[in-house]
Design a protein around this motif. Structure first.
Motif, PDB file in Angstrom:
ATOM      1  N   GLY B  12     -26.486  -8.014 -30.946  1.00  0.00           N
ATOM      2  CA  GLY B  12     -24.686  -7.744 -31.132  1.00  0.00           C
ATOM      3  C   GLY B  12     -23.838  -8.834 -31.724  1.00  0.00           C
ATOM      4  O   GLY B  12     -23.245  -8.981 -32.623  1.00  0.00           O
ATOM      5  N   ALA B 173     -12.567  -3.294 -31.251  1.00  0.00           N
ATOM      6  CA  ALA B 173     -13.728  -2.687 -31.483  1.00  0.00           C
ATOM      7  C   ALA B 173     -14.821  -3.836 -31.383  1.00  0.00           C
ATOM      8  O   ALA B 173     -15.534  -3.025 -30.544  1.00  0.00           O
ATOM      9  CB  ALA B 173     -13.596  -1.996 -32.161  1.00  0.00           C
ATOM     10  N   PRO B 174     -14.957  -4.625 -32.010  1.00  0.00           N
ATOM     11  CA  PRO B 174     -16.130  -5.997 -32.346  1.00  0.00           C
ATOM     12  C   PRO B 174     -16.275  -6.345 -30.758  1.00  0.00           C
ATOM     13  O   PRO B 174     -17.587  -6.501 -29.974  1.00  0.00           O
ATOM     14  CB  PRO B 174     -15.643  -6.940 -33.384  1.00  0.00           C
ATOM     15  N   ARG B 176     -15.800  -5.310 -27.595  1.00  0.00           N
ATOM     16  CA  ARG B 176     -15.949  -4.024 -27.141  1.00  0.00           C
ATOM     17  C   ARG B 176     -17.996  -3.635 -27.633  1.00  0.00           C
ATOM     18  O   ARG B 176     -18.655  -3.606 -26.387  1.00  0.00           O
ATOM     19  CB  ARG B 176     -15.300  -2.199 -27.163  1.00  0.00           C
ATOM     20  N   LEU B 177     -18.070  -3.743 -28.696  1.00  0.00           N
ATOM     21  CA  LEU B 177     -19.311  -3.859 -28.788  1.00  0.00           C
ATOM     22  C   LEU B 177     -20.846  -4.899 -28.272  1.00  0.00           C
ATOM     23  O   LEU B 177     -21.200  -4.371 -27.902  1.00  0.00           O
ATOM     24  CB  LEU B 177     -19.539  -3.243 -31.004  1.00  0.00           C
ATOM     25  N   GLU B 180     -20.800  -3.874 -24.744  1.00  0.00           N
ATOM     26  CA  GLU B 180     -21.626  -3.096 -24.666  1.00  0.00           C
ATOM     27  C   GLU B 180     -23.060  -2.995 -24.836  1.00  0.00           C
ATOM     28  O   GLU B 180     -23.850  -2.938 -24.237  1.00  0.00           O
ATOM     29  CB  GLU B 180     -21.374  -1.370 -25.501  1.00  0.00           C
ATOM     30  N   LEU B 181     -23.028  -4.160 -25.807  1.00  0.00           N
ATOM     31  CA  LEU B 181     -24.519  -4.434 -26.604  1.00  0.00           C
ATOM     32  C   LEU B 181     -25.155  -5.677 -24.959  1.00  0.00           C
ATOM     33  O   LEU B 181     -26.147  -5.233 -25.099  1.00  0.00           O
ATOM     34  CB  LEU B 181     -25.123  -5.250 -27.616  1.00  0.00           C
ATOM     35  N   GLN B 189     -26.520   6.098 -27.474  1.00  0.00           N
ATOM     36  CA  GLN B 189     -25.368   4.915 -27.900  1.00  0.00           C
ATOM     37  C   GLN B 189     -25.588   4.921 -29.230  1.00  0.00           C
ATOM     38  O   GLN B 189     -24.417   4.499 -29.688  1.00  0.00           O
ATOM     39  CB  GLN B 189     -25.159   4.517 -27.551  1.00  0.00           C
ATOM     40  N   ARG B 192     -22.384   5.717 -31.333  1.00  0.00           N
ATOM     41  CA  ARG B 192     -21.513   5.056 -31.057  1.00  0.00           C
ATOM     42  C   ARG B 192     -21.055   3.990 -31.795  1.00  0.00           C
ATOM     43  O   ARG B 192     -20.210   2.467 -32.434  1.00  0.00           O
ATOM     44  CB  ARG B 192     -21.290   4.445 -29.651  1.00  0.00           C
ATOM     45  N   TYR B 193     -22.501   2.892 -31.064  1.00  0.00           N
ATOM     46  CA  TYR B 193     -21.926   1.171 -31.871  1.00  0.00           C
ATOM     47  C   TYR B 193     -21.944   1.295 -33.740  1.00  0.00           C
ATOM     48  O   TYR B 193     -21.154   0.253 -34.044  1.00  0.00           O
ATOM     49  CB  TYR B 193     -23.785   0.848 -32.143  1.00  0.00           C
ATOM     50  N   ARG B 196     -18.869   2.169 -34.216  1.00  0.00           N
ATOM     51  CA  ARG B 196     -17.660   0.354 -33.547  1.00  0.00           C
ATOM     52  C   ARG B 196     -17.953  -0.413 -34.901  1.00  0.00           C
ATOM     53  O   ARG B 196     -17.284  -1.381 -35.402  1.00  0.00           O
ATOM     54  CB  ARG B 196     -18.414  -0.005 -32.180  1.00  0.00           C
ATOM     55  N   VAL B 197     -19.394  -0.125 -35.409  1.00  0.00           N
ATOM     56  CA  VAL B 197     -19.507  -2.157 -36.160  1.00  0.00           C
ATOM     57  C   VAL B 197     -18.736  -1.082 -37.664  1.00  0.00           C
ATOM     58  O   VAL B 197     -18.197  -2.204 -38.220  1.00  0.00           O
ATOM     59  CB  VAL B 197     -21.069  -1.205 -36.704  1.00  0.00           C
TER      60      VAL B 197
END
Lengths: 111, 216
Positions: B12, B173-174, B176-177, B180-181, B189, B192-193, B196-197
């Motif tokens: 991430g 967004a970054p 949250r990414l 999640e990672l 997912q 979704r990644y 987000r990127v």
């Protein structure tokens, strides 16, 4: 001489700024900043006052190269405009004193 | 689990740094370009706006406004906003500059519909003013529809709040990414990644452009 201009909040703000020093000519951008008006509302109000004969405008007599900036359109209050503007502002303040006394500074009575 | 979380976190982090570098570089290039053509756009806007004024006033206002806009050469976005203000003032200014209208001729009374039988004109005007004060339309029947009952200032505040919420969501967004990672990458997912990127890239790109043209 045109008819009495409509006294909007914008017009009164411009007049208040001009009457701070009526002998000084100011350009549009300066007036707008001092009166807290956006470019979109300033010019209709200035045009209204000019049409009524309260303001006159002329191009500044400077050499742009020497001044280091473009020449400006200057706005100056006329003799009639000065008297009428003062009367209009006084009238507005009188109305405010009655309707919203908390927004107006109390009148200083002569000793 | 700890190793997976650590690996996810590292991936991430690398992804975020790469996204930042690429987006920032692209933003700088695009921002420089935008900053280059904004003054030209402002001047064109002023010229076009002045063309809609009465003929005898066009040159004067065009020159006056162009000179004002040129005073903001170092702030292209301010120049554009100022030019937009001038453009938006044209209808009102045109109205102020137009010659006084001729006195209207006496007209026959209005015989059209749209009013209640027996209701006089002053009563109609009073009723309309009362409706305007309430901010509703006669056909709304007491409806509190957003478009008819909310004042313009309220609409503006609501629009700003909604926009701020969207911007905040995009800007996070970054983070949250990364979160999640760190919890452990899940191959299912992956779309979704990627999304987000992409959002992170757009956010950084827009921020870079904003810095370049001096919004921020």
């Amino acid at each position: 001489m045109g008819e009495h201009p409509q006294m909007t909040k914008q017009t009164l703000s411009i007049l208040a700024v001009i009457l701070e020093d009526p002998t000084v000519a100011r350009y549009g951008l300066e007036l707008g900043e001092a009166a807290g008006l956006k470019s979109g509302t300033l010019y209709p109000a200035l045009a209204r006052l000019e049409r009524a004969g309260w303001l006159t405008s002329y191009w500044e007599d400077v050499e742009p190269r020497e001044a280091g900036r473009p020449r400006r359109r200057m706005y100056e209050i006329t003799g009639t405009g000065r008297a009428c503007a003062q009367a209009a502002l006084d009238e507005h303040l009188a109305v405010l004193r009655v309707r919203q006394p908390q927004r107006v500074a109390p009148k200083v009575l002569p000793a | 689990v700890t190793l997976v979380a650590f690996g996810g976190g590292v991936v991430g982090l690398i992804l975020l740094v790469t996204t930042y570098i690429v987006s920032r570089a692209a933003g700088t290039v695009i921002g420089r370009d935008v900053a280059g053509w904004l003054p030209h756009l402002s001047r064109s806007l002023v010229v076009q706006a002045a063309r809609h004024l009465p003929e005898e006033h066009r040159l004067r206002y065009e020159e006056e406004w162009r000179r004002h806009v040129s005073e903001f050469d170092d702030r292209p976005l301010t120049a554009l906003v100022t030019a937009l203000g001038y453009a938006m003032s044209v209808p009102r200014l045109g109205h102020e500059l137009a010659p006084a209208p001729k006195p209207a001729r006496a007209r026959t009374p209005f015989r059209g519909g749209g009013h209640i039988e027996g209701e006089s004109k002053p009563a109609r005007v009073t009723a309309r003013l009362a409706r305007l004060r309430r901010g509703s339309r006669p056909s709304a029947g007491g409806s509190t529809a957003w478009s008819s009952s909310v004042r313009p200032q309220q609409r503006l505040v609501e629009a700003v709040l909604i926009l701020s919420a969207i911007v905040a969501r995009l800007a996070t967004a970054p983070l949250r990414l990364a979160h999640e990672l760190m919890e452990g990458p899940d191959p299912s997912q992956f779309p979704r990644y990627v999304r987000r990127v992409a959002i992170a890239m757009v956010v950084i790109l827009l921020t870079s452009i904003a810095f370049r043209i001096r919004i921020i």
